[in-house]
Design an enzyme around this catalytic site. Structure first.
Site, PDB file in Angstrom:
ATOM      1  N   HIS A   1      -7.893  -5.268  -0.098  1.00 14.00           N
ATOM      2  CA  HIS A   1      -6.706  -4.388   0.291  1.00 14.00           C
ATOM      3  C   HIS A   1      -6.105  -4.973   1.483  1.00 14.00           C
ATOM      4  CE1 HIS A   1      -4.205  -1.060  -0.431  1.00 14.00           C
ATOM      5  NE2 HIS A   1      -4.100  -0.811   1.245  1.00 14.00           N
TER       6      HIS A   1
ATOM      7  N   ASP B   1     -10.366  -3.928  -4.610  1.00 13.01           N
ATOM      8  CA  ASP B   1      -9.384  -2.765  -4.238  1.00 13.01           C
ATOM      9  C   ASP B   1      -9.281  -1.734  -5.085  1.00 13.01           C
ATOM     10  OD1 ASP B   1      -7.354  -1.416  -2.882  1.00 13.01           O
ATOM     11  OD2 ASP B   1      -5.799  -2.990  -3.286  1.00 13.01           O
TER      12      ASP B   1
ATOM     13  N   SER C   1       0.897  -1.272   0.026  1.00 11.18           N
ATOM     14  CA  SER C   1      -0.024   0.047  -0.013  1.00 11.18           C
ATOM     15  C   SER C   1       0.954   1.270   0.090  1.00 11.18           C
ATOM     16  CB  SER C   1      -0.863  -0.096   1.220  1.00 11.18           C
ATOM     17  OG  SER C   1      -1.953   0.988   1.076  1.00 11.18           O
TER      18      SER C   1
END
Length: 347
Positions: free
Chosen positions: A304, A274, A180
């Protein structure tokens, strides 16, 4: 392409709807409190069920280092050294020779998170590769907005080039990795290394990375209210991180640069559910368009954060296996995969 979410992921998503307040609605004081609550939850029995337990065959230690920053592009360095904590994972079992190193940057939107939140995959990677994992506890926004995290992560990468041997690592075999926001920072470090001439990592592991700051891609609209990360939260994280800085500079949005990171072999993973999915797809395509060695993998039934949530995401185990295989490949001199005498082996 997405696939139906597994039952345990759907249960987790349902519970999260009632317990997870959007970061967009949080004050600075609430953000600080949320960090503390999140860290406490992750270390609890319930948190371990969701986020996984560390591998029993690793030793974990913290080390604090003072880092000198250097000017990057038009970013001014810090006027004095910055003290950062590094969380180090090493195999308990003896190995022959110096270990390859994985420099790991955690996720959390540059606002939340700490080095411990990736304990499951960091420790399993250290034990099973085997390798030395160095997880950097870089400074967070909004107290320390962009470019603090970039300066910190680049400084840790440069520090390892000099000090990896002191830790039992091989400074010529460093992989940068992150998920991320951490994937964003790993991509930025690889790109900076490509543009500056080094130190060049031997690989980059980008797990559902944030590669763009401004443009809204189709996946953000399609999965605007997905579990774990929503479009609204995405935009709040960017706002808190950039604090008015230019969203188009490559040290913030690597997709906007010259893609010098293509010089570094890459593994790019993405989740089917996501809003950041298209960030990963487009950055992998950009690396490939520049001649990069790119392995791109889709986990269509995942959300995610799956690699930090093995308790609720069945894809986590397969994804970790792939990360370990990639790290082994890029830290072994022989591309055909034959054993190399310089690669650590168990004894």
């Amino acid at each position: 392409m997405s696939a139906p979410l597994p039952f345990r992921t759907r249960v987790f998503a349902l519970l999260e709807c009632f317990t997870n307040k959007s970061i967009a609605d949080a004050s600075v004081e609430e953000i600080q409190a949320r960090r503390a609550a999140r860290a406490k939850l992750l270390s609890s029995p319930v948190g371990r069920l969701v986020a996984g337990r560390p591998h029993p065959g690793v030793r974990i230690e913290d080390r604090r280092v003072d880092l000198e920053h250097e000017a990057i592009d038009d970013l001014e360095p810090e006027p004095s050294p910055v003290s950062l904590r590094l969380r180090i994972y090493r195999p308990s079992e003896r190995v022959r020779g110096p270990l390859p190193v994985v420099l790991l940057f955690h996720g959390g939107g540059w606002v939340l998170g700490n080095a411990e939140q990736n304990e499951w995959w960091a420790s399993h990677m250290a034990a099973r590769t085997p390798c030395l994992v160095v997880s950097a506890d870089y400074r967070l926004a909004p107290e320390h907005p962009y470019p603090a995290a970039v300066l910190d992560c680049w400084a840790v990468h440069r520090w390892l080039a000099v000090h990896a041997a002191e830790l039992g690592g091989d400074p010529s075999r460093v992989v940068v990795a992150g998920d991320s926001a951490g994937g964003n920072l790993a991509a930025v470090v690889a790109d900076l290394a490509g543009r500056s001439g080094g130190p060049l990592p031997v690989g980059q592991v980008l797990i559902y990375p944030a590669a763009e700051m401004e443009e809204e891609f189709p996946s953000e609209r399609q999965f605007a209210n997905a579990p774990v990360l929503t479009s609204r939260s995405m935009r709040a994280f960017v706002r808190l991180y950039l604090a008015g800085a230019d969203p188009y500079v490559p040290t913030a949005a690597p997709l906007r640069g010259s893609i010098a990171g293509a010089a570094v072999p890459a593994l790019v993973q993405m989740a089917g559910h996501d809003p950041l999915r298209d960030n990963a797809i487009r950055y992998a395509a950009a690396l490939r368009s520049k001649g990069g060695d790119v392995t791109e993998t889709d986990y269509p039934d995942a959300v995610h954060g799956y690699l930090s949530l093995p308790g609720i995401s069945p894809s986590a185990t397969r994804a970790l296996d792939e990360v370990i295989a990639f790290v082994r490949r890029v830290t072994t001199a022989d591309p055909a995969g034959e054993a190399d005498p310089s690669v650590p082996s168990r004894i």
